[in-house]
Structure formats: structure tokens, C-alpha cells
Design an enzyme around this catalytic site. Structure first.
Site, short mmCIF file in Angstrom:
data_model
loop_
_atom_site.label_atom_id
_atom_site.label_comp_id
_atom_site.label_asym_id
_atom_site.label_seq_id
_atom_site.Cartn_x
_atom_site.Cartn_y
_atom_site.Cartn_z
N SER A 143 2.32 0.47 -3.61
CA SER A 143 1.78 0.54 -4.95
C SER A 143 2.06 1.98 -5.22
CB SER A 143 0.22 0.39 -5.00
OG SER A 143 -0.58 0.94 -6.05
N TYR A 156 -7.85 1.73 -0.54
CA TYR A 156 -6.57 1.05 -1.01
C TYR A 156 -5.24 2.06 -0.94
CZ TYR A 156 -3.69 -1.39 -4.51
OH TYR A 156 -2.46 -2.28 -4.96
#
Ligand code: NAD
Length: 261
Positions: A143, A156
Site C-alpha cells: 500500500s 496497517y
């Protein structure tokens, strides 16, 4: 260019993984789908693949937070394809947005298990077979949060940074075997993961769904629009082509200019 190749795509019952599976099937690969979904969804997905492409498509159920399930997934793949897979896409994942001080500890364990440990376990099991084939493509969906972070996304970010390192190390270990290993670093892609965050934004800001979409994306992405799952899928198809033989260990931003700010 993927005739005769087999691709295992995790998290392929939805969103980015499903688009990647379509992109590979379109180019002739046989597909193994895995991810959560009820019987009706799975048979619909399989039908969609077989009606659109001439490819073989199988589905294997596995909860990637559990090593036992990963072992069963591996065994089932080997039953279908004794020589293993040519393309391994480690994509399954989700987000839980929360400050570290309030983060549920079991959620930390699950995030690490699904998005960091599962790619490790699958790579460990499939790399020896790929080496024997003398060709392979491994991708892990990281990401932009594999490169930077945002408040509420520390956990995350930790796992997404983790897979960038994992892919770089693997890239070096397999470099003499015709295998590449890379990560994808998308910004906001319009998938169920993002829709959950948008709903939260609607609640927090007291604005409409449409406004929330615009505000959330334009705050981060200079292009001010969502990335389509197909944009990522087409890049993956390129990575799986012979022209991408020299791209390895990379972490590719697909983020509408987010990281240039
Ligand atoms: P999605 O919800 O559409 O798809 C997630 C997939 O992962 C589904 O198939 C789901 O069943 C599967 N999955 C989740 N937990 C699992 C588990 N424990 N075991 C097995 N399968 C599991 O979401 P998406 O946006 O397509 O996300 C795919 C990947 O992309 C994730 O790793 C996510 O972190 C990453 N990502 C998404 C965005 C975004 O904006 N959507 C941005 C950057 C990175």
C-alpha cells in the site's frame, strides 16, 4: 502471454485480487481463486471466468490467518497442479483504522497473520517449486502505507512496510532462477475496504456519501479520483510479462501522486 501458466491469487473473491485474477485469465493463465465468500458468490465468480475466458478456474477455501488453512491450501493446489504455480499473488487483506493506544491486541495478531505471515508462509512453500520451473512471478499487495503512514493506520503501515522488506529479500534470494518478487503500493482504490472507511468519514464529518468520497480522496490523491482495481490488474499483467524480467524487489506506487506531495 500467460498460456499454460498457473496463478494463485489470494483475496481474489473481491476488489483488487478479483481484478488481478481477471487480468491474468484474460492473458491465458489458469486461475486459483481463494478468499472469503458464500457458495453462491463463488459459483457466480467461477461462471464469470469460464464464460469470459477459456481458462481453467478453481476455488480453494482458506482463512489465511490460520497456518493450518495455509497448509491445506498448499496441499490442495499441489493436488491440482503437482508442479506448483507460476504466479503467486499475495493480496488478501483488510484494514482496521484505530489509534495504537486503543488497538485491540487480537486485531494486531490477525493483521500480522493475514497480511505479513501468510505471504511468508505461501512464499516459503511455493518458491522451491518455482525454482524448479525456472520461472516465476511473486507479488505482494502492500500500500502507500508500505511507504508512509497516517494516524490510525500505524498497525496497517507496520504490516505493509513489512511485506516491502520481505519482497526485497525474496527478490535477491530467487534472482538466479528467473523469478521476480515485487510489491504493489496502491493509494485509495474503490473496493469494500475503502467503502468502510468512507462510511466512517460520513459519520465523523456529517457529510453526504458523495461528498465524503471526494473529500477523502482529494485530501490525499492529487488526481482526486479513485484508482480502479483494473489499473492495478493491468500493471500486474505487465509484471508477469517477459518485458518485466528486470523489475524485481520494487515497491510500485499506484497512488495518483499521493507520495509526491
Ligand atoms: P476487498 O475487501 O475487496 O478484498 C479483500 C480480499 O481479501 C477478499 O477476497 C477477502 O475475502 C480476502 N481476505 C480478507 N481476510 C482474509 C483472510 N483472513 N483469509 C483469506 N482471505 C481473506 O479489499 P481490497 O481493497 O481489494 O484489498 C486487497 C488488498 O489491497 C489488501 O491487502 C489491502 O490491504 C490492499 N490495499 C487496498 C487499498 C484500497 O484502497 N482498497 C489500498 C492499498 C492496498
Amino acid at each position: 502471454h500467460l498460456d499454460g501458466k498457473v496463478a494463485l491469487v489470494t483475496g481474489s473473491t473481491s476488489g483488487i485480487g478479483l481484478a488481478i485474477a481477471h487480468g491474468l485469465a484474460k492473458r491465458g493463465a489458469s486461475i486459483i481463486l481463494t478468499g472469503f465468500g458464500d457458495e453462491e458468490l463463488i459459483s457466480k465468480l467461477k461462471e464469470d471466468f469460464t464464460s469470459k475466458y477459456k481458462c481453467r478456474v478453481d476455488y480453494i477455501d482458506a482463512d489465511l490467518s490460520k497456518v493450518a488453512d495455509i497448509n491445506e491450501l498448499f496441499t490442495s493446489v499441489i493436488k491440482l497442479y503437482p508442479e506448483g504455480v507460476d504466479v503467486l499473488i499475495n493480496n488478501a487483506g483488510y484494514n482496521h483504522v484505530c489509534l495504537v493506544e486503543e488497538y485491540p491486541e487480537e486485531k494486531w495478531d490477525d493483521m500480522v497473520a493475514v497480511m505479513l505471515s501468510a505471504p511468508f508462509h505461501l512464499c516459503k512453500r511455493f518458491i522451491p517449486l518455482m525454482k524448479r520451473k525456472g520461472w516465476g512471478r511473486i507479488l505482494i499487495t502492500s500500500s502507500v502505507h508500505g511507504m508512509i503512514s497516517t494516524a490510525g493506520k500505524a498497525v496497517y503501515s507496520a504490516v505493509k512496510h513489512g511485506v516491502v522488506g520481505l519482497a526485497k529479500g525474496i527478490a535477491l534470494e530467487v534472482v538466479d532462477y528467473g523469478i521476480t518478487c515485487n510489491t504493489l503500493c496502491p493509494g485509495f482504490v474503490d473496493t469494500p475496504v475503502t467503502q468502510k472507511q468512507i462510511k466512517q468519514f460520513v459519520q465523523d464529518e456529517g457529510i453526504s456519501l458523495e461528498q465524503a468520497k471526494v473529500d477523502l480522496v482529494s485530501k490525499r490523491q492529487p488526481t482526486k479520483t479513485f484508482i480502479e482495481p483494473e489499473h492495478i490488474a493491468e500493471y500486474v499483467a505487465f509484471i508477469c510479462s517477459p518485458y518485466a524480467a528486470q523489475i524485481t524487489g520494487s515497491a510500485m506506487p499506484i497512488e495518483g501522486g499521493w507520495l509526491s506531495k
